[in-house]
Design a protein around this motif. Sequence first.
Motif, PDB file in Angstrom:
ATOM      1  N   GLU A  18    -130.787  13.804 -27.499  1.00  0.00           N
ATOM      2  CA  GLU A  18    -129.344  13.587 -27.641  1.00  0.00           C
ATOM      3  C   GLU A  18    -128.687  13.442 -26.266  1.00  0.00           C
ATOM      4  O   GLU A  18    -127.850  12.569 -26.060  1.00  0.00           O
ATOM      5  CB  GLU A  18    -128.702  14.761 -28.397  1.00  0.00           C
ATOM      6  N   GLU A  19    -129.094  14.290 -25.348  1.00  0.00           N
ATOM      7  CA  GLU A  19    -128.513  14.242 -23.995  1.00  0.00           C
ATOM      8  C   GLU A  19    -128.876  12.938 -23.291  1.00  0.00           C
ATOM      9  O   GLU A  19    -128.041  12.328 -22.626  1.00  0.00           O
ATOM     10  CB  GLU A  19    -128.996  15.443 -23.163  1.00  0.00           C
ATOM     11  N   GLN A  20    -130.126  12.525 -23.471  1.00  0.00           N
ATOM     12  CA  GLN A  20    -130.554  11.272 -22.823  1.00  0.00           C
ATOM     13  C   GLN A  20    -129.826  10.065 -23.415  1.00  0.00           C
ATOM     14  O   GLN A  20    -129.483   9.124 -22.696  1.00  0.00           O
ATOM     15  CB  GLN A  20    -132.061  11.099 -22.960  1.00  0.00           C
ATOM     16  N   ILE A  21    -129.610  10.098 -24.725  1.00  0.00           N
ATOM     17  CA  ILE A  21    -128.886   8.989 -25.366  1.00  0.00           C
ATOM     18  C   ILE A  21    -127.440   8.948 -24.851  1.00  0.00           C
ATOM     19  O   ILE A  21    -126.931   7.890 -24.487  1.00  0.00           O
ATOM     20  CB  ILE A  21    -128.918   9.103 -26.913  1.00  0.00           C
ATOM     21  N   ALA A  23    -126.289  10.059 -22.003  1.00  0.00           N
ATOM     22  CA  ALA A  23    -126.261   9.639 -20.600  1.00  0.00           C
ATOM     23  C   ALA A  23    -126.433   8.120 -20.493  1.00  0.00           C
ATOM     24  O   ALA A  23    -125.714   7.454 -19.736  1.00  0.00           O
ATOM     25  CB  ALA A  23    -127.363  10.357 -19.816  1.00  0.00           C
ATOM     26  N   ALA A  24    -127.364   7.577 -21.272  1.00  0.00           N
ATOM     27  CA  ALA A  24    -127.610   6.127 -21.212  1.00  0.00           C
ATOM     28  C   ALA A  24    -126.413   5.354 -21.774  1.00  0.00           C
ATOM     29  O   ALA A  24    -126.044   4.296 -21.255  1.00  0.00           O
ATOM     30  CB  ALA A  24    -128.878   5.781 -21.985  1.00  0.00           C
ATOM     31  N   ALA A  25    -125.796   5.903 -22.812  1.00  0.00           N
ATOM     32  CA  ALA A  25    -124.617   5.246 -23.398  1.00  0.00           C
ATOM     33  C   ALA A  25    -123.509   5.180 -22.351  1.00  0.00           C
ATOM     34  O   ALA A  25    -122.892   4.125 -22.153  1.00  0.00           O
ATOM     35  CB  ALA A  25    -124.145   6.002 -24.632  1.00  0.00           C
ATOM     36  N   ILE A  26    -123.275   6.278 -21.676  1.00  0.00           N
ATOM     37  CA  ILE A  26    -122.215   6.326 -20.662  1.00  0.00           C
ATOM     38  C   ILE A  26    -122.525   5.358 -19.526  1.00  0.00           C
ATOM     39  O   ILE A  26    -121.646   4.623 -19.068  1.00  0.00           O
ATOM     40  CB  ILE A  26    -122.016   7.784 -20.171  1.00  0.00           C
ATOM     41  N   LYS A  27    -123.787   5.328 -19.117  1.00  0.00           N
ATOM     42  CA  LYS A  27    -124.188   4.380 -18.058  1.00  0.00           C
ATOM     43  C   LYS A  27    -123.879   2.937 -18.430  1.00  0.00           C
ATOM     44  O   LYS A  27    -123.643   2.095 -17.581  1.00  0.00           O
ATOM     45  CB  LYS A  27    -125.707   4.497 -17.832  1.00  0.00           C
ATOM     46  N   SER A  28    -123.950   2.645 -19.744  1.00  0.00           N
ATOM     47  CA  SER A  28    -123.702   1.269 -20.182  1.00  0.00           C
ATOM     48  C   SER A  28    -122.246   1.086 -20.632  1.00  0.00           C
ATOM     49  O   SER A  28    -121.925   0.120 -21.331  1.00  0.00           O
ATOM     50  CB  SER A  28    -124.664   0.890 -21.299  1.00  0.00           C
ATOM     51  N   GLY A  29    -121.400   2.031 -20.265  1.00  0.00           N
ATOM     52  CA  GLY A  29    -119.973   1.888 -20.559  1.00  0.00           C
ATOM     53  C   GLY A  29    -119.611   2.171 -22.005  1.00  0.00           C
ATOM     54  O   GLY A  29    -118.577   1.710 -22.500  1.00  0.00           O
TER      55      GLY A  29
END
Length: 238
Positions: A18-21, A23-29
């Motif tokens: 969940e945390e990795q998802i 973080a990746a979502a935020i990285k992609s805006g």
Amino acid sequence: MMEKSSISIFDENYKSIEEQISAAAIKSGRKREDIILLAATKTVSTEVINYAIEKGIKYIGENRVQEFLSKENELSTNAHRHFIGHLQSNKAKDIVGRVEMIESVHSVKLARVIGELSKKKGIVTDILLEVNIGNEDSKSGFTAQEISEKIEEISKISGVKVKGLMAIPPICEKSDEIRKYFAQMNKLFIDIRAKKIDNVSMDYLSMGMSSDFAEAIEEGSNIVRLGTALFGKRNYNI
Ligand SMILES: *Cc1c(COP(=O)(O)O)cnc(C)c1O
């Protein structure tokens, strides 16, 4: 017991995924809520699947028709069901009407069969078109070029609604290589969306599995399909 360890593996993995998802979502805006985590549940028992659903998994995906049918009645109804495995046209009758979405539509013929079966049942089946983005002989799916050529034809098939694209890119050693395939998929997805074809809504880009879901999300995926990362290693691979 076997089940107990599967459950503790899930508990250990779920939070970190969940945390990795996120973080990746935020990285992609984007936000966590913009990404669907689909649990790929092949070989996982219904007991463990239902536990995962109780803990918050909202989407599950099965690969094999027989396996799905054998689990179907015991599965919690609190999760959306997708079919994600290779589907032969003659087996489609066992799946249509039983899942919310078929992600792995690899040919015009299969889309037509699903459409016919859906019409008989008075439903419309949501489908994703599977893209063989690496042009691999071992994989089914449309090539990027074929998708562009055939999307209009598929859009006219009644009984199905195209909701997006799905892909399993080639196995890559370096994350740069896999990113390239994900980026190609995202471009294809955006290009098709821009055409605004009737009966096609490019809502979902399903790509990213246990080893590469963060990269996939960063490159635009909004459905990641995770098996091993959630449930641990399978005894066999499908
Ligand atoms: C098994 C499977 C997955 C999940 O694979 P993992 O590497 O275990 O995460 C995703 N998509 C499809 C189509 C699969 O068959």
